[in-house]
Design a protein around this motif. Structure first.
Motif, short mmCIF file in Angstrom:
data_model
loop_
_atom_site.label_atom_id
_atom_site.label_comp_id
_atom_site.label_asym_id
_atom_site.label_seq_id
_atom_site.Cartn_x
_atom_site.Cartn_y
_atom_site.Cartn_z
N MET A 1 0.85 -1.11 -0.08
CA MET A 1 0.00 -0.24 0.01
C MET A 1 0.94 1.31 -0.12
O MET A 1 0.69 2.15 -0.72
CB MET A 1 -0.86 0.05 1.17
CG MET A 1 -1.64 1.33 1.51
SD MET A 1 -2.92 1.53 -0.09
CE MET A 1 -4.36 1.25 0.74
N TYR A 2 1.87 1.27 0.90
CA TYR A 2 2.76 2.55 0.82
C TYR A 2 3.54 2.67 -0.34
O TYR A 2 3.89 3.63 -0.67
CB TYR A 2 3.76 2.45 2.18
CG TYR A 2 2.78 2.43 3.44
CD1 TYR A 2 2.13 3.70 3.96
CD2 TYR A 2 2.67 1.46 4.30
CE1 TYR A 2 1.32 3.76 5.04
CE2 TYR A 2 1.95 1.45 5.60
CZ TYR A 2 1.12 2.50 6.00
OH TYR A 2 0.57 2.58 7.03
N ALA A 3 3.88 1.53 -0.95
CA ALA A 3 4.72 1.43 -2.29
C ALA A 3 4.01 2.20 -3.38
O ALA A 3 4.30 3.19 -4.13
CB ALA A 3 5.17 0.31 -2.47
N TYR A 4 2.69 1.97 -3.17
CA TYR A 4 1.74 2.60 -4.33
C TYR A 4 1.38 4.02 -3.89
O TYR A 4 1.41 4.85 -5.12
CB TYR A 4 0.44 1.77 -4.47
CG TYR A 4 0.55 0.40 -5.19
CD1 TYR A 4 0.91 0.18 -6.18
CD2 TYR A 4 0.18 -0.60 -4.53
CE1 TYR A 4 1.00 -0.82 -6.91
CE2 TYR A 4 0.38 -1.77 -4.90
CZ TYR A 4 0.89 -1.97 -6.28
OH TYR A 4 0.90 -3.24 -6.90
N ILE A 5 1.64 4.34 -2.87
CA ILE A 5 1.52 5.86 -2.61
C ILE A 5 2.62 6.83 -3.11
O ILE A 5 2.47 7.62 -3.61
CB ILE A 5 1.13 5.87 -1.07
CG1 ILE A 5 -0.26 5.45 -0.62
CG2 ILE A 5 1.31 7.38 -0.64
CD1 ILE A 5 -0.59 5.21 0.88
N VAL A 6 3.77 5.81 -2.57
CA VAL A 6 4.92 6.61 -3.03
C VAL A 6 5.13 6.80 -4.41
O VAL A 6 5.46 7.91 -5.13
CB VAL A 6 6.15 6.03 -2.33
CG1 VAL A 6 7.49 6.43 -3.19
CG2 VAL A 6 6.18 6.11 -0.68
N ALA A 7 4.78 5.67 -5.24
CA ALA A 7 5.05 5.63 -6.61
C ALA A 7 4.15 6.44 -7.31
O ALA A 7 4.43 7.20 -8.37
CB ALA A 7 4.87 4.05 -7.06
N THR A 8 2.77 6.42 -6.74
CA THR A 8 1.73 7.53 -7.34
C THR A 8 2.13 8.90 -7.26
O THR A 8 2.11 9.67 -8.11
CB THR A 8 0.40 7.33 -6.76
OG1 THR A 8 0.02 5.76 -7.17
CG2 THR A 8 -0.65 7.97 -7.38
N THR A 9 2.68 9.06 -6.02
CA THR A 9 3.21 10.37 -5.71
C THR A 9 4.13 11.04 -6.67
O THR A 9 3.99 12.03 -7.21
CB THR A 9 3.44 10.71 -4.21
OG1 THR A 9 2.50 10.32 -3.45
CG2 THR A 9 3.98 12.00 -3.99
N LEU A 10 5.27 10.17 -6.90
CA LEU A 10 6.42 10.47 -7.68
C LEU A 10 5.95 10.42 -9.18
O LEU A 10 6.31 11.36 -9.89
CB LEU A 10 7.38 9.44 -7.71
CG LEU A 10 8.29 9.31 -6.31
CD1 LEU A 10 9.19 8.10 -6.16
CD2 LEU A 10 9.03 10.67 -5.97
N ALA A 11 5.08 9.62 -9.68
CA ALA A 11 4.36 9.65 -10.84
C ALA A 11 3.61 11.08 -11.12
O ALA A 11 3.85 11.72 -12.16
CB ALA A 11 3.44 8.45 -11.39
N GLY A 67 -4.69 -9.73 -4.86
CA GLY A 67 -4.88 -8.35 -5.08
C GLY A 67 -3.51 -7.74 -5.35
O GLY A 67 -3.50 -6.76 -6.15
N HIS A 68 -2.48 -8.21 -4.79
CA HIS A 68 -1.20 -7.45 -5.14
C HIS A 68 -0.78 -7.86 -6.66
O HIS A 68 -0.32 -7.02 -7.39
CB HIS A 68 -0.04 -8.35 -4.34
CG HIS A 68 -0.03 -7.88 -2.81
ND1 HIS A 68 -0.87 -8.10 -1.75
CD2 HIS A 68 0.91 -6.94 -2.33
CE1 HIS A 68 -0.61 -7.56 -0.78
NE2 HIS A 68 0.30 -6.86 -0.84
N ALA A 69 -0.80 -9.01 -7.20
CA ALA A 69 -0.56 -9.27 -8.46
C ALA A 69 -1.68 -8.39 -9.59
O ALA A 69 -1.16 -7.77 -10.39
CB ALA A 69 -0.92 -10.76 -8.80
N MET A 70 -2.87 -8.37 -9.19
CA MET A 70 -3.79 -7.52 -9.94
C MET A 70 -3.66 -6.07 -9.96
O MET A 70 -3.37 -5.30 -10.74
CB MET A 70 -5.25 -7.52 -9.41
CG MET A 70 -6.43 -6.99 -10.44
SD MET A 70 -7.88 -7.56 -10.00
CE MET A 70 -8.84 -6.25 -10.99
N SER A 71 -3.08 -5.56 -8.53
CA SER A 71 -2.82 -4.15 -8.45
C SER A 71 -1.50 -3.93 -9.14
O SER A 71 -1.35 -2.60 -9.89
CB SER A 71 -2.58 -3.71 -6.97
OG SER A 71 -3.78 -3.94 -6.37
N ALA A 72 -0.53 -4.67 -8.84
CA ALA A 72 0.87 -4.41 -9.75
C ALA A 72 0.55 -4.51 -11.15
O ALA A 72 1.07 -3.64 -11.85
CB ALA A 72 1.82 -5.65 -9.24
N MET A 73 -0.12 -5.37 -11.73
CA MET A 73 -0.50 -5.39 -13.34
C MET A 73 -1.17 -4.06 -13.67
O MET A 73 -0.71 -3.47 -14.65
CB MET A 73 -1.19 -6.65 -13.61
CG MET A 73 -1.55 -6.89 -15.17
SD MET A 73 -0.07 -6.69 -16.20
CE MET A 73 0.31 -8.54 -16.05
#
Length: 165
Positions: A1-11, A67-73
């Motif tokens: 979850m936190y990784a997506y927040i960081v990645a989304t923020t950077l993007a 969920g992790h695989a689906m979200s990652a994809m």
């Protein structure tokens, strides 16, 4: 979850300040949030229990699809699509594509390694994420085409009004 927040923020920072493109930010957020909701619905529909072996992490939710695989994809797959919508060097595009594909694969593999998913859960998550990306890309392109059509219609009406006015 936190990784997506960081990645989304950077993007989002890159899209907003470098490209001046708010549309990509909204699309990326939409893909990520709606894929998470779709995953919850799919988990309830399939109602599959997790593997019974000892897990290396504690997980309480249902198993299929991952969920992790689906979200990652969905997330990194859509970022890969966006990379091809932006002007950049072929080398940078290739590098980013390989990074994103590697992240997708490694996140899926980690779910199996941790003992929280069967391989079929991860494959199902990848498939659902890929279908979700395709749906979103088609939807976003249709929306863009409709906007362009409306703009052309408005321009034609303005020109007609100027000529008759």
């Amino acid at each position: 979850m936190y990784a997506y927040i960081v990645a989304t923020t950077l993007a989002a920072i890159f899209f907003f300040f470098k490209l001046r493109n708010k549309k990509f930010i909204l699309q990326l957020l939409g893909v990520l949030i709606l894929s998470a909701l779709a995953n919850l619905a799919l988990k309830e529909a399939f109602n599959r229990a997790r593997p019974t072996i000892d897990h290396l992490v504690v997980v309480e939710t249902l198993s299929y699809p991952s969920g992790h695989a689906m979200s990652a994809m969905a997330f990194y797959g859509f970022l890969t699509y966006l990379v091809f919508q932006i002007k950049m060097s072929r080398l940078l595009r290739t590098f980013l594509t390989l990074v994103f594909i590697s992240l997708i694969f490694l996140i899926g593999l980690s779910r199996i390694y941790l003992g929280v998913h069967f391989p079929s859960d991860v494959i199902g998550g990848f498939a659902a994420g890929l279908i979700w990306i395709a749906f979103c890309i088609i939807l976003f392109n249709i929306i863009d085409l409709l906007r362009q059509k409306k703009m052309r219609k408005n321009q034609a009406e303005e020109e007609e009004n100027l000529e008759t006015g």
